[in-house]
Structure formats: C-alpha cells, structure tokens
Design an enzyme around this catalytic site. Structure first.
Site: not given
Length: 411
Positions: A129, A206, A209, A232, A369
């Site tokens: 991202h 990261d 998700q 999220k 992104c």
C-alpha cells in the site's frame, strides 16, 4: 454453491449491522468495515453518558474514563499477543503508525542499532500500500537511506525466496504487508521475521487486512513493529495501533510535541514521558479507543478462525463464479484472505463498479493505493470485492449477476 459455504458453518450476522439495508451487497470491507451495533452502542454511550477527558482530571468521571481508555490499550495488547500494554501506541491509523516509525528511526541517535540513514537499506515489496511506500521514500529523501523492492510470485505473493537472496547486512528494516489489500495474499510472516533477523534487520508488518481476518500474535511471529487501523476491524475511523517491542520504543525519540507526552517542560529544556505516552501528544481520540475495544470483543466472540473460514468459503465461491465468465481475469492466489480482485476484458473497473452499484452491489474500483502493484500486474486498475462477517452466498450471487450484466452491456 451453497454447499461449500454450509460446510464451514456460515456466519449469520447481518442483523448486527444497521447500516446495511436489506438487498444491499456490501463488498468493500477491505476499504472499511461496516460497524456492528455493539460498537455503535459503545461509541454512543461514551459520548452520551460517560464522556470526560483522560489522564488529567481529578474528578471521578475523568478517572473512570481514564480507566476505560487504558483498558482498551490492555485489550489491544491481549488481542495481538503483545508482551505489555506499554508496547501499544494509539495513533490515527496504520498510515500514521508507519510514518511515526519512519520519522523516529530517522531521527534516533546515530549510535543506536535502530538508526536508519545513509548507507542503510530498506526492503519493501511490489504489493505494498502507498502508506508502506511513501513514508520510507520521505525518509530516503531526507537521510539517504536506500530502498529495494521484492518481486512477487506468479500467484501474487511476496517472493520470500527472492527476498532472502536480496537481504544483506546493510538492510536495517524490512516492511511488508501481512495480507495484501489488493490480492488478499497472506505473507508467511514468521519466515519473513526470521529472514530479516538473520541479517540484523527489523521487520515491520502492515496488519490492516490481517487483524480482521486472521489470528495475530506478534510474539509468535517474531516481528518488531505491527500496525493496523480500527476501521477495518469493525471499529471507528480515525484510530489505529502501532505495536513495537519495548526496547525499540524506549530508544525512539518523540515525533510530535505537546501535552501528555512530556515529563517536565521549561523554556530551557523539556524531558519526555516514557512510552507509550511519549508518542501520544495532545488529547487523544478517547472514544475511538473505546470503540476499538468493543470491536475486538465483537470479533473475538465470533472467533478469528471462524471468520477466516467463512471468508475463505466466500472467496472460493467468488473465484469459481467469476472464473466461469470468459471475459473476467482474476488476480491473486486461490486461497486469498477475504479479497478477490478482478478485471472484465474491455471494461474499465470504474464502469464495472458503476453498473454493479445500479444492481445494489458495492465494490471498490481503482488502483487501491497500490499503483506499483498495478504496474506489476500490467493494468491501470482492478475491481475488488472484499468480504466481512456480514456477507453471505447471496452477496456472491448478486456480484456474479452484476458482472454478467456488465458483459451483456459491453458485449
């Protein structure tokens, strides 16, 4: 189609989400998850009946809110397997968390083993991202650190064999997505941590998700930094988490100045609070912390394993249905975590999204992104369907019907 989903004991939680009306297929959870009533109620209650500032007031309500705010920090620590709540820094989101790390490591004492500067290298991947690319480029432009990029495997995973061959003692940091926001591919995070540590590098993950879909234990993984956003994870927007090992946080200087992050201030000199307060200047997003606490409680009551199994079944169904349409190209691995990106031959993804909206199906269309990934895939954009606990086989059916209409309209 229903058989595959039934075998996983599909979740039936749509009634918990008041913002999803009957007949609307919301397939944009990777962008932001809808909020369950439990989270909405927690936020409403905090503003309506218990609101006060934290850490400063001597009156009872302020003390109670401080306890609730810090209880949320402890809840996050348990949720991701952190050794201590003091390793949890509250931020505005994963983007701010990564920027915080980049800014602090570039400003740390040059004698520190965590310093990043000229002569050092950072390893990223093609599927990151923008939030895990641009902060490191800003650091590069300021300090002269170099950036290397790992390619992907044929099915859209970070190529860890290639990464292992690329890593050298000059690499001080590896920063990878735990789960790709475009392809849904899942990183072998434990292997990535071991590889990074073999050359003396630190690993930042990261987890935006990953945390809504997979059990995450940062201690078991062995990473050094982990970031994610509350929205999220069925929580509120404008709130997120940075976890880092305690010894690293202790070595990092503050990145913003103001109230709450200080020990003592004079015009001659200021001394700073220990972590995590050192990195939380100003009045925090108090209610955001309480909303995240409620979201974690909600998700763990369902079970991350159950959520992953449910979304995996929906992914299988989606790939089977869309894969049967000749003009549809699917991206990413067959076992992606809750996300399916695709393209319809001869149709721009924005047109796909517009027609699906007419069919009451909400997807994401664009570069997500992740423009370097689009370049690697050889497309300007993709359409993306992403699932949550509220989705069902009926949503997959609606998506497939909508794509069939797209192909009829565009011939």
């Amino acid at each position: 189609m229903a058989t595959a989903l039934a075998q996983t004991r599909p979740l039936d939680l749509l009634a918990d989400f008041p913002a999803i009306p009957t007949g609307w297929a919301y397939l944009d959870t990777a962008a932001t998850a809808q909020k369950p009533r439990a989270v909405i109620d927690a936020i409403t209650r905090a503003y309506d009946t218990t609101y006060a500032t934290v850490h400063r007031g001597v009156y009872q309500r302020s003390a109670d809110m401080t306890l609730a705010y810090e209880a949320a920090r402890k809840r996050v620590a348990r949720f991701i397997g952190a050794a201590s709540a003091d390793e949890i820094v509250f931020v505005r989101g994963a983007t701010e968390g990564i920027n915080l790390v980049a800014q602090c490591l570039g400003a740390i004492n040059r004698d520190s083993p965590y310093f990043l500067g000229a002569g050092d290298r950072i390893l990223l991947s093609q599927l990151e991202h923008h939030s895990n690319i641009v902060p490191w480029q800003l650091l590069r432009d300021r300090t002269g650190v170099a950036i290397d990029v790992v390619p992907l495997t044929a099915d859209g995973r970070i190529d860890l064999d290639a990464a292992e061959a690329m890593l050298t003692p000059a690499h001080k940091l590896v920063a990878f997505a735990h789960v790709s926001n475009v392809l849904g591919s899942v990183l072998d995070a434990k292997r990535a941590a071991a590889m990074a540590h073999r050359v003396g590098a630190k690993l930042l993950l990261d987890g935006c998700q990953a945390v809504p879909r997979l059990p995450v234990d940062v201690t078991e993984i062995g990473c050094d930094f982990y970031v994610f956003s509350a929205h999220k994870l069925y929580g509120p927007t404008g709130f997120g988490v940075l976890w880092a090992k305690g010894e690293i946080l202790d070595a990092m200087p503050p990145w913003q100045g103001g109230g709450a992050m200080i020990d003592r201030v004079t015009f001659a000199r200021t001394t700073y609070a220990p972590p995590p307060a050192r990195f939380e200047a100003g009045t925090p997003h108090i209610v955001g912390a309480l909303g995240l606490h409620a979201a974690i409680d909600y998700v763990e009551a369902i079970g991350l394993d159950a959520i992953h199994a449910h979304e995996a079944a929906l992914v299988r169904m989606t790939r089977e249905r869309l894969g049967a349409i000749n003009s549809v190209r699917l991206f990413g691995p067959d076992d992606s975590a809750g996300i399916v990106s695709f393209a319809v031959e001869g149709v721009h993804p924005h047109d796909v999204g517009t027609i699906l909206d007419e069919e009451r199906v909400a997807i994401r269309a664009g570069h997500h992104c992740a423009q370097p990934l689009m370049d690697a895939l050889g497309v300007p954009a993709t359409a993306r369907a992403s699932f949550g606990v509220y989705n069902s086989a009926a949503d997959v059916d609606a998506l497939a019907r909508g794509i069939e209409r797209v192909t009829r309209i565009f011939g």
